[in-house]
Design an enzyme around this catalytic site. Sequence first.
Site, PDB file in Angstrom:
ATOM      1  N   HIS A 101      10.211   5.895  -1.721  1.00 36.56           N
ATOM      2  CA  HIS A 101       8.752   5.886  -1.931  1.00 36.56           C
ATOM      3  C   HIS A 101       8.176   4.859  -0.955  1.00 36.56           C
ATOM      4  O   HIS A 101       8.080   3.674  -1.267  1.00 36.56           O
ATOM      5  CB  HIS A 101       8.418   5.552  -3.390  1.00 36.56           C
ATOM      6  CG  HIS A 101       7.014   5.885  -3.780  1.00 36.56           C
ATOM      7  ND1 HIS A 101       6.675   6.318  -5.041  1.00 36.56           N
ATOM      8  CD2 HIS A 101       5.857   5.851  -3.072  1.00 36.56           C
ATOM      9  CE1 HIS A 101       5.353   6.539  -5.093  1.00 36.56           C
ATOM     10  NE2 HIS A 101       4.846   6.247  -3.907  1.00 36.56           N
ATOM     11  N   GLY A 102       7.837   5.351   0.220  1.00 36.00           N
ATOM     12  CA  GLY A 102       7.432   4.465   1.309  1.00 36.00           C
ATOM     13  C   GLY A 102       6.191   3.654   0.967  1.00 36.00           C
ATOM     14  O   GLY A 102       5.356   4.086   0.169  1.00 36.00           O
ATOM     15  N   HIS A 103       6.098   2.470   1.547  1.00 34.49           N
ATOM     16  CA  HIS A 103       4.932   1.618   1.331  1.00 34.49           C
ATOM     17  C   HIS A 103       4.773   0.641   2.479  1.00 34.49           C
ATOM     18  O   HIS A 103       5.741   0.202   3.081  1.00 34.49           O
ATOM     19  CB  HIS A 103       5.043   0.874  -0.010  1.00 34.49           C
ATOM     20  CG  HIS A 103       6.373   0.244  -0.260  1.00 34.49           C
ATOM     21  ND1 HIS A 103       7.463   0.955  -0.740  1.00 34.49           N
ATOM     22  CD2 HIS A 103       6.803  -1.014  -0.073  1.00 34.49           C
ATOM     23  CE1 HIS A 103       8.496   0.147  -0.857  1.00 34.49           C
ATOM     24  NE2 HIS A 103       8.131  -1.051  -0.448  1.00 34.49           N
ATOM     25  N   LEU A 104       3.525   0.334   2.742  1.00 35.35           N
ATOM     26  CA  LEU A 104       3.160  -0.621   3.794  1.00 35.35           C
ATOM     27  C   LEU A 104       3.043  -2.016   3.187  1.00 35.35           C
ATOM     28  O   LEU A 104       2.325  -2.203   2.203  1.00 35.35           O
ATOM     29  CB  LEU A 104       1.809  -0.202   4.398  1.00 35.35           C
ATOM     30  CG  LEU A 104       1.107  -1.174   5.346  1.00 35.35           C
ATOM     31  CD1 LEU A 104       1.911  -1.400   6.620  1.00 35.35           C
ATOM     32  CD2 LEU A 104      -0.295  -0.649   5.689  1.00 35.35           C
ATOM     33  N   VAL A 111       0.869  -1.171   0.000  1.00 35.44           N
ATOM     34  CA  VAL A 111       0.000   0.000   0.000  1.00 35.44           C
ATOM     35  C   VAL A 111       0.906   1.221   0.000  1.00 35.44           C
ATOM     36  O   VAL A 111       1.731   1.386   0.905  1.00 35.44           O
ATOM     37  CB  VAL A 111      -0.915   0.040   1.246  1.00 35.44           C
ATOM     38  CG1 VAL A 111      -1.869   1.224   1.156  1.00 35.44           C
ATOM     39  CG2 VAL A 111      -1.682  -1.267   1.409  1.00 35.44           C
TER      40      VAL A 111
END
Length: 158
Positions: free
Chosen positions: A118-121, A61
Amino acid sequence: MERLWAPWRLEYIQSVDEQPGCFLCNAASSDDEEAHLVVHRGERAFVLLNKFPYASGHLLVAPYEHGLNFDDLDGEVALEVHRLGAQGVRALRQAFGPEGFNLGWNIGRIAGAGVPDHGHLHVVPRWGGDTNFMPVLGDVKVMPEHLLETRRKLAAAF
Ligand SMILES: [Zn+2]
Protein backbone atom coordinates in the site's frame (compact mmCIF):
# COMPACT_ATOMS: atom_id res chain seq x y z
CA MET A 1 14.42 1.20 15.76
CA GLU A 2 13.98 2.16 19.39
CA ARG A 3 11.45 4.83 20.19
CA LEU A 4 10.83 6.83 23.31
CA TRP A 5 7.44 8.33 23.91
CA ALA A 6 5.82 10.71 26.28
CA PRO A 7 3.46 8.74 28.54
CA TRP A 8 0.10 9.80 27.22
CA ARG A 9 -2.62 8.03 25.29
CA LEU A 10 -0.27 5.61 23.61
CA GLU A 11 -2.31 2.59 24.67
CA TYR A 12 -5.31 3.99 22.87
CA ILE A 13 -3.33 4.48 19.68
CA GLN A 14 -1.59 1.12 20.08
CA SER A 15 -4.90 -0.69 20.31
CA VAL A 16 -5.46 0.29 16.69
CA ASP A 17 -2.34 -1.71 15.79
CA GLU A 18 -4.04 -4.86 17.02
CA GLN A 19 -6.60 -4.67 14.23
CA PRO A 20 -5.85 -7.24 11.52
CA GLY A 21 -4.97 -6.11 8.03
CA CYS A 22 -3.28 -3.13 6.46
CA PHE A 23 -3.07 -0.09 8.74
CA LEU A 24 -3.59 2.27 5.80
CA CYS A 25 -6.74 0.43 4.69
CA ASN A 26 -7.97 0.42 8.29
CA ALA A 27 -7.39 4.17 8.51
CA ALA A 28 -8.97 4.72 5.09
CA SER A 29 -12.16 2.89 6.04
CA SER A 30 -12.53 4.29 9.58
CA ASP A 31 -14.23 7.51 10.61
CA ASP A 32 -12.18 7.74 13.81
CA GLU A 33 -9.61 10.31 12.70
CA GLU A 34 -7.89 10.51 16.08
CA ALA A 35 -7.40 6.77 16.54
CA HIS A 36 -5.83 6.48 13.09
CA LEU A 37 -4.06 9.86 13.26
CA VAL A 38 -5.77 10.97 10.04
CA VAL A 39 -5.04 14.62 9.31
CA HIS A 40 -6.94 15.20 6.08
CA ARG A 41 -9.03 13.28 3.54
CA GLY A 42 -9.13 13.99 -0.16
CA GLU A 43 -11.13 12.38 -2.98
CA ARG A 44 -8.70 9.62 -3.89
CA ALA A 45 -6.01 9.90 -1.22
CA PHE A 46 -5.63 10.92 2.41
CA VAL A 47 -3.04 12.19 4.86
CA LEU A 48 -2.11 10.74 8.24
CA LEU A 49 0.64 11.08 10.81
CA ASN A 50 3.26 8.37 10.84
CA LYS A 51 2.94 6.62 14.20
CA PHE A 52 6.65 5.80 14.04
CA PRO A 53 8.02 9.11 12.83
CA TYR A 54 11.54 10.06 11.79
CA ALA A 55 10.68 13.54 13.02
CA SER A 56 7.76 15.15 14.79
CA GLY A 57 5.05 15.87 12.23
CA HIS A 58 6.14 13.11 9.80
CA LEU A 59 3.18 12.68 7.42
CA LEU A 60 2.14 9.90 5.07
CA VAL A 61 0.05 10.54 1.97
CA ALA A 62 -1.63 7.38 0.67
CA PRO A 63 -4.17 6.50 -2.00
CA TYR A 64 -7.30 4.94 -0.51
CA GLU A 65 -6.81 1.90 -2.74
CA HIS A 66 -4.64 -0.97 -1.53
CA GLY A 67 -2.15 -2.45 -3.98
CA LEU A 68 -1.05 0.79 -5.62
CA ASN A 69 2.54 1.90 -5.44
CA PHE A 70 4.35 4.90 -6.91
CA ASP A 71 4.64 3.34 -10.35
CA ASP A 72 1.01 2.14 -10.37
CA LEU A 73 -0.69 5.47 -9.77
CA ASP A 74 -2.88 6.75 -12.57
CA GLY A 75 -2.83 10.44 -13.39
CA GLU A 76 -5.63 11.56 -11.11
CA VAL A 77 -4.40 9.63 -8.07
CA ALA A 78 -0.79 10.70 -8.69
CA LEU A 79 -1.90 14.31 -8.96
CA GLU A 80 -3.90 14.19 -5.75
CA VAL A 81 -1.15 12.41 -3.80
CA HIS A 82 1.30 15.12 -4.85
CA ARG A 83 -1.15 17.95 -4.21
CA LEU A 84 -1.77 16.58 -0.72
CA GLY A 85 2.00 16.29 -0.23
CA ALA A 86 2.33 19.97 -1.12
CA GLN A 87 -0.54 20.83 1.23
CA GLY A 88 1.23 18.81 3.91
CA VAL A 89 4.39 20.86 3.42
CA ARG A 90 2.38 24.06 3.77
CA ALA A 91 0.47 22.79 6.83
CA LEU A 92 3.71 21.69 8.54
CA ARG A 93 5.35 25.01 7.72
CA GLN A 94 2.40 26.90 9.18
CA ALA A 95 2.06 24.73 12.29
CA PHE A 96 5.69 24.03 13.18
CA GLY A 97 7.98 26.11 10.96
CA PRO A 98 10.52 23.45 9.97
CA GLU A 99 13.55 24.63 8.01
CA GLY A 100 13.30 21.97 5.32
CA PHE A 101 11.59 18.78 4.17
CA ASN A 102 12.32 15.34 2.73
CA LEU A 103 9.65 13.78 0.54
CA GLY A 104 9.91 10.27 -0.81
CA TRP A 105 8.69 6.76 -1.43
CA ASN A 106 10.06 3.54 0.06
CA ILE A 107 9.31 0.79 -2.45
CA GLY A 108 9.83 -2.77 -1.20
CA ARG A 109 10.81 -3.98 2.26
CA ILE A 110 14.51 -3.71 1.42
CA ALA A 111 13.94 0.03 0.93
CA GLY A 112 12.23 0.38 4.29
CA ALA A 113 8.58 0.07 3.31
CA GLY A 114 6.65 -1.18 6.35
CA VAL A 115 3.59 -1.88 4.22
CA PRO A 116 5.01 -2.65 0.77
CA ASP A 117 1.62 -3.34 -0.84
CA HIS A 118 0.00 0.00 0.00
CA GLY A 119 2.23 2.73 -1.36
CA HIS A 120 2.55 6.07 0.40
CA LEU A 121 4.49 9.28 0.12
CA HIS A 122 6.53 10.32 3.18
CA VAL A 123 6.61 14.02 4.06
CA VAL A 124 9.29 14.54 6.71
CA PRO A 125 9.89 17.98 8.22
CA ARG A 126 13.51 18.85 9.00
CA TRP A 127 15.16 21.18 11.47
CA GLY A 128 18.75 22.32 11.76
CA GLY A 129 20.62 19.96 14.07
CA ASP A 130 18.34 16.98 13.48
CA THR A 131 19.78 13.81 12.03
CA ASN A 132 19.94 13.12 8.30
CA PHE A 133 16.94 11.39 6.82
CA MET A 134 18.44 7.98 6.11
CA PRO A 135 20.95 7.58 8.96
CA VAL A 136 18.17 8.33 11.42
CA LEU A 137 17.09 4.69 11.07
CA GLY A 138 18.45 2.93 14.12
CA ASP A 139 18.61 6.09 16.20
CA VAL A 140 16.64 6.61 19.35
CA LYS A 141 14.24 9.45 18.76
CA VAL A 142 12.52 11.31 21.55
CA MET A 143 9.35 12.84 20.25
CA PRO A 144 8.93 16.28 21.76
CA GLU A 145 5.27 16.62 21.01
CA HIS A 146 2.37 14.30 21.50
CA LEU A 147 1.08 12.66 18.36
CA LEU A 148 -2.51 13.59 19.09
CA GLU A 149 -1.66 17.21 19.65
CA THR A 150 0.39 17.20 16.44
CA ARG A 151 -2.51 15.63 14.57
CA ARG A 152 -4.90 18.28 15.86
CA LYS A 153 -2.62 21.15 14.86
CA LEU A 154 -1.99 19.79 11.36
CA ALA A 155 -5.66 18.97 10.74
CA ALA A 156 -6.42 22.60 11.57
CA ALA A 157 -3.64 23.84 9.30
CA PHE A 158 -4.81 21.79 6.27
ZN1 LIG B 1 -3.92 -1.16 2.40
